[in-house]
Design a protein around this motif. Structure first.
Motif, PDB file in Angstrom:
ATOM      1  N   VAL A  82       0.571  -1.189  -0.083  1.00  0.00           N
ATOM      2  CA  VAL A  82      -0.089  -0.499   0.223  1.00  0.00           C
ATOM      3  C   VAL A  82       0.376   1.140   0.435  1.00  0.00           C
ATOM      4  N   ASP A  83       0.770   1.722  -0.654  1.00  0.00           N
ATOM      5  CA  ASP A  83       1.407   3.199  -1.320  1.00  0.00           C
ATOM      6  C   ASP A  83       1.298   4.453  -0.444  1.00  0.00           C
ATOM      7  N   GLY A  84       1.085   4.907   0.641  1.00  0.00           N
ATOM      8  CA  GLY A  84       0.758   6.766   0.577  1.00  0.00           C
ATOM      9  C   GLY A  84       1.775   7.136   1.414  1.00  0.00           C
ATOM     10  N   ALA A 108      -9.888  -5.382  -7.865  1.00  0.00           N
ATOM     11  CA  ALA A 108      -9.872  -6.726  -8.535  1.00  0.00           C
ATOM     12  C   ALA A 108      -9.013  -7.065  -9.817  1.00  0.00           C
ATOM     13  N   GLU A 109      -9.474  -5.751 -10.525  1.00  0.00           N
ATOM     14  CA  GLU A 109      -9.640  -6.064 -12.280  1.00  0.00           C
ATOM     15  C   GLU A 109      -8.181  -5.714 -12.650  1.00  0.00           C
ATOM     16  N   ASN A 110      -7.046  -5.261 -11.671  1.00  0.00           N
ATOM     17  CA  ASN A 110      -5.802  -4.131 -11.498  1.00  0.00           C
ATOM     18  C   ASN A 110      -4.880  -5.092 -10.812  1.00  0.00           C
ATOM     19  N   LEU A 111      -5.723  -5.930 -10.294  1.00  0.00           N
ATOM     20  CA  LEU A 111      -4.980  -7.033  -9.565  1.00  0.00           C
ATOM     21  C   LEU A 111      -4.677  -8.850 -10.174  1.00  0.00           C
ATOM     22  N   ASN A 141      13.218   4.301  -6.874  1.00  0.00           N
ATOM     23  CA  ASN A 141      12.903   5.402  -6.621  1.00  0.00           C
ATOM     24  C   ASN A 141      11.693   5.455  -7.732  1.00  0.00           C
ATOM     25  N   GLN A 142      10.862   5.522  -6.516  1.00  0.00           N
ATOM     26  CA  GLN A 142       9.565   6.366  -7.447  1.00  0.00           C
ATOM     27  C   GLN A 142       9.229   7.065  -8.225  1.00  0.00           C
ATOM     28  N   ILE A 143       8.663   6.621  -9.747  1.00  0.00           N
ATOM     29  CA  ILE A 143       8.740   8.177 -11.026  1.00  0.00           C
ATOM     30  C   ILE A 143       7.312   7.681 -11.843  1.00  0.00           C
ATOM     31  N   TRP A 158       4.682   5.009 -10.652  1.00  0.00           N
ATOM     32  CA  TRP A 158       3.087   6.190 -10.665  1.00  0.00           C
ATOM     33  C   TRP A 158       2.717   6.425 -11.510  1.00  0.00           C
ATOM     34  N   THR A 159       1.371   6.749 -11.601  1.00  0.00           N
ATOM     35  CA  THR A 159       0.315   7.484 -12.144  1.00  0.00           C
ATOM     36  C   THR A 159       1.123   6.473 -13.998  1.00  0.00           C
ATOM     37  N   PRO A 160       1.073   5.526 -13.061  1.00  0.00           N
ATOM     38  CA  PRO A 160       0.945   3.973 -14.248  1.00  0.00           C
ATOM     39  C   PRO A 160      -0.346   3.647 -15.356  1.00  0.00           C
ATOM     40  N   LEU A 161      -0.990   4.081 -15.087  1.00  0.00           N
ATOM     41  CA  LEU A 161      -1.505   3.985 -16.304  1.00  0.00           C
ATOM     42  C   LEU A 161      -2.152   5.285 -17.378  1.00  0.00           C
ATOM     43  N   GLY A 162      -1.224   6.329 -16.941  1.00  0.00           N
ATOM     44  CA  GLY A 162      -0.839   7.461 -17.870  1.00  0.00           C
ATOM     45  C   GLY A 162      -2.663   7.993 -17.529  1.00  0.00           C
ATOM     46  N   VAL A 218      13.450   6.999  -2.020  1.00  0.00           N
ATOM     47  CA  VAL A 218      13.252   8.538  -2.721  1.00  0.00           C
ATOM     48  C   VAL A 218      12.366   8.442  -3.665  1.00  0.00           C
ATOM     49  N   SER A 219      11.551   9.549  -4.136  1.00  0.00           N
ATOM     50  CA  SER A 219      10.713   9.478  -4.954  1.00  0.00           C
ATOM     51  C   SER A 219      10.867  11.112  -6.448  1.00  0.00           C
ATOM     52  N   ASN A 220      10.773  10.095  -7.502  1.00  0.00           N
ATOM     53  CA  ASN A 220      10.689  12.498  -8.461  1.00  0.00           C
ATOM     54  C   ASN A 220      12.473  12.518  -8.200  1.00  0.00           C
ATOM     55  N   PHE A 221      13.371  11.400  -8.405  1.00  0.00           N
ATOM     56  CA  PHE A 221      14.831  12.153  -8.784  1.00  0.00           C
ATOM     57  C   PHE A 221      14.972  11.799  -9.763  1.00  0.00           C
ATOM     58  N   VAL A 275       4.249  -1.490  -9.492  1.00  0.00           N
ATOM     59  CA  VAL A 275       3.527  -0.527  -9.885  1.00  0.00           C
ATOM     60  C   VAL A 275       2.719  -0.592  -9.452  1.00  0.00           C
ATOM     61  N   ILE A 276       2.549   0.916  -9.169  1.00  0.00           N
ATOM     62  CA  ILE A 276       1.397   0.973  -7.788  1.00  0.00           C
ATOM     63  C   ILE A 276      -0.190   1.631  -8.322  1.00  0.00           C
ATOM     64  N   PRO A 277      -1.314   1.369  -9.163  1.00  0.00           N
ATOM     65  CA  PRO A 277      -2.229   1.622  -9.893  1.00  0.00           C
ATOM     66  C   PRO A 277      -3.444   2.160  -8.987  1.00  0.00           C
ATOM     67  N   ARG A 278      -4.451   3.165  -9.024  1.00  0.00           N
ATOM     68  CA  ARG A 278      -5.448   3.299  -7.709  1.00  0.00           C
ATOM     69  C   ARG A 278      -6.699   3.222  -8.375  1.00  0.00           C
ATOM     70  N   SER A 279      -7.839   2.458  -7.624  1.00  0.00           N
ATOM     71  CA  SER A 279      -8.488   2.598  -7.851  1.00  0.00           C
ATOM     72  C   SER A 279      -9.325   2.656  -6.560  1.00  0.00           C
TER      73      SER A 279
HETATM   74  P1  NAD Z   1      -3.037   5.297 -11.983  1.00  0.00           P
HETATM   75  O1  NAD Z   1      -2.071   5.380 -13.351  1.00  0.00           O
HETATM   76  O2  NAD Z   1      -2.819   4.196 -11.138  1.00  0.00           O
HETATM   77  O3  NAD Z   1      -4.769   6.152 -11.929  1.00  0.00           O
HETATM   78  C1  NAD Z   1      -5.743   6.368 -11.727  1.00  0.00           C
HETATM   79  C2  NAD Z   1      -6.699   6.266 -11.909  1.00  0.00           C
HETATM   80  O4  NAD Z   1      -6.885   5.355 -13.536  1.00  0.00           O
HETATM   81  C3  NAD Z   1      -8.196   7.005 -11.885  1.00  0.00           C
HETATM   82  O5  NAD Z   1      -8.900   7.760 -12.514  1.00  0.00           O
HETATM   83  C4  NAD Z   1      -8.884   5.281 -11.956  1.00  0.00           C
HETATM   84  O6  NAD Z   1     -10.060   5.438 -11.014  1.00  0.00           O
HETATM   85  C5  NAD Z   1      -8.450   4.297 -13.039  1.00  0.00           C
HETATM   86  N1  NAD Z   1      -8.348   3.463 -13.247  1.00  0.00           N
HETATM   87  C6  NAD Z   1      -8.006   3.067 -12.683  1.00  0.00           C
HETATM   88  N2  NAD Z   1      -8.058   1.131 -12.458  1.00  0.00           N
HETATM   89  C7  NAD Z   1      -9.077   1.716 -13.898  1.00  0.00           C
HETATM   90  C8  NAD Z   1      -9.040   0.916 -14.430  1.00  0.00           C
HETATM   91  N3  NAD Z   1      -8.253  -0.572 -14.523  1.00  0.00           N
HETATM   92  N4  NAD Z   1      -9.411   0.712 -16.112  1.00  0.00           N
HETATM   93  C9  NAD Z   1     -10.351   2.234 -16.672  1.00  0.00           C
HETATM   94  N5  NAD Z   1      -9.206   3.288 -16.050  1.00  0.00           N
HETATM   95  C10 NAD Z   1      -8.871   3.037 -14.207  1.00  0.00           C
HETATM   96  O7  NAD Z   1      -2.398   7.688 -10.873  1.00  0.00           O
HETATM   97  P2  NAD Z   1      -2.125   8.029 -10.128  1.00  0.00           P
HETATM   98  O8  NAD Z   1      -3.381   7.451  -9.057  1.00  0.00           O
HETATM   99  O9  NAD Z   1      -1.929   9.201 -10.372  1.00  0.00           O
HETATM  100  O10 NAD Z   1      -0.808   6.624  -9.346  1.00  0.00           O
HETATM  101  C11 NAD Z   1      -0.989   5.951  -8.395  1.00  0.00           C
HETATM  102  C12 NAD Z   1      -0.236   5.441  -7.669  1.00  0.00           C
HETATM  103  O11 NAD Z   1       0.624   6.205  -7.481  1.00  0.00           O
HETATM  104  C13 NAD Z   1      -0.597   6.867  -6.960  1.00  0.00           C
HETATM  105  O12 NAD Z   1      -2.198   6.887  -5.599  1.00  0.00           O
HETATM  106  C14 NAD Z   1      -0.200   7.399  -5.331  1.00  0.00           C
HETATM  107  O13 NAD Z   1      -0.447   6.318  -4.533  1.00  0.00           O
HETATM  108  C15 NAD Z   1       1.324   7.703  -6.639  1.00  0.00           C
HETATM  109  N6  NAD Z   1       1.449   8.553  -7.057  1.00  0.00           N
HETATM  110  C16 NAD Z   1       3.168   9.146  -6.661  1.00  0.00           C
HETATM  111  C17 NAD Z   1       3.144  10.373  -7.409  1.00  0.00           C
HETATM  112  C18 NAD Z   1       4.560  10.890  -6.995  1.00  0.00           C
HETATM  113  O14 NAD Z   1       5.337  11.936  -6.872  1.00  0.00           O
HETATM  114  N7  NAD Z   1       5.919   9.987  -5.961  1.00  0.00           N
HETATM  115  C19 NAD Z   1       2.290  11.206  -7.953  1.00  0.00           C
HETATM  116  C20 NAD Z   1       1.849  10.797  -8.446  1.00  0.00           C
HETATM  117  C21 NAD Z   1       0.998   9.034  -7.979  1.00  0.00           C
END
Ligand code: NAD
Length: 275
Positions: A44-46, A238-241, A160-162, A187-191, A138-141, A227-231
């Motif tokens: 869990v990434d917080g 469940a889909e992302n797992l 390094n979380q980027i 991070w923001t792996p789904l772009g 670190v992150s964003n280095f 990789v740390i997607p968010r939903s």
């Molecule tokens: P993400 O790429 O995980 O995308 C999240 C978005 O995609 C949400 O709108 C979600 O509803 C949608 N989504 C999730 N699963 C999906 C699926 N299966 N199909 C379609 N849409 C889906 O982006 P994020 O939240 O920006 O990044 C993930 C995590 O990375 C963050 O929660 C945080 O923990 C970390 N993060 C870290 C930094 C940093 O500076 N270190 C910056 C941004 C994010």
């Protein structure tokens, strides 16, 4: 489902897949965390700045998953940079999480113009030595920031979380990570969905019967990144797992590699200084 683990350069192991808590409302965080852990996530990434560490901690305890099977990350925010203030910030995070230690503590952004990230890194080394963070990173280095903390302390970050996604693949930084044995965590792996309809992703999704999001997460896994997607939705979690029962072929990986444009969704670490 067998989840892969990565070995960090400090000898510890980390689940390759996790879930992120950025922008998860504080009131929903305990439930999202509990749901994700019960579904099978183990990382869990917080971050302090997400404002939901208390819920992160509550959710871990409510899940019933033993503490030593959950990999907990938090991050020191920019305004806390500096040696003493980082020590205080880490203690405050642990208090909000109600945990004795985190598994990974990261410096959230370098904020290089403030000149405090080396002192901040020294504080993380102390927190690791004291057992308050089992691993540190670190992150964003960027490369110069990595070279500087390693040169001045001799301690190589474990992670390094980027930002990484198909349109921002960061080949130069990732080559440096490989050389230094630093794990890349995407991070923001789904772009923001911007590559879901791209032909290499759509074609792989059609062949495998998986969603574009699953194809992209699988691509991250096969590049060796964490990789740390968010939903916040159980179905989305469940889909992302559900990405460990198929594989992308080498041509599919190569086709996704062509999508790199060096285009960020988030801020540029070279200039981002938000306090
Ligand atoms: P993400 O790429 O995980 O995308 C999240 C978005 O995609 C949400 O709108 C979600 O509803 C949608 N989504 C999730 N699963 C999906 C699926 N299966 N199909 C379609 N849409 C889906 O982006 P994020 O939240 O920006 O990044 C993930 C995590 O990375 C963050 O929660 C945080 O923990 C970390 N993060 C870290 C930094 C940093 O500076 N270190 C910056 C941004 C994010």
């Amino acid at each position: 489902m067998t989840q892969p683990f990565l070995t960090l350069n400090d000898g510890r192991s980390m689940p390759q897949l996790g879930f992120g808590l950025w922008q998860v409302p504080a009131a929903a965080t305990a439930n999202v965390t509990m749901t994700a852990l019960r579904l099978g996530y183990r990382l869990v990434d917080g971050a302090a700045i997400y404002g939901n560490e208390a819920g992160q901690g509550h959710g871990i305890r409510a899940s019933g998953v033993p503490r030593d099977q959950v990999f907990v990350t938090t991050k020191v925010w920019n305004s806390a940079q500096g040696y003493d203030s980082t020590l205080r910030a880490a203690e405050a995070s642990l208090k909000r999480l109600a945990l004795a230690h985190v598994d990974l503590l990261l410096i959230h952004w370098p904020c290089a113009s403030r000149g405090l990230y080396v002192d901040t890194w020294r504080a993380l080394v102390r927190l690791r030595d004291e057992g308050r963070a089992l691993s540190i990173g670190v992150s964003n280095f960027n490369a110069p920031h990595l070279h500087r903390i390693i040169g001045e302390t001799g301690v190589v970050p474990a992670v390094n979380q980027i930002e990484v996604n198909p349109r921002l693949q960061q080949p130069g930084l990732r080559a440096l990570h490989a050389e230094l044995e630093i794990v890349t965590q995407s991070w923001t792996p789904l772009g923001q969905g911007r590559s879901f309809a791209a032909p290499p992703v759509a074609a792989a999704a059609a062949r495998t019967g998986k969603s574009p999001a699953q194809v992209i997460l699988r691509w991250h896994i096969q590049t060796g990144a964490s990789v740390i997607p968010r939903s916040t939705r159980p179905a989305g979690l469940a889909e992302n797992l559900d990405i460990f029962d198929f594989a992308l072929s080498e041509p599919e990986m190569a086709a996704i590699a062509t999508l790199d444009e060096g285009a960020r969704c988030g801020p540029d670490p070279a200039t981002f200084e938000m306090a």
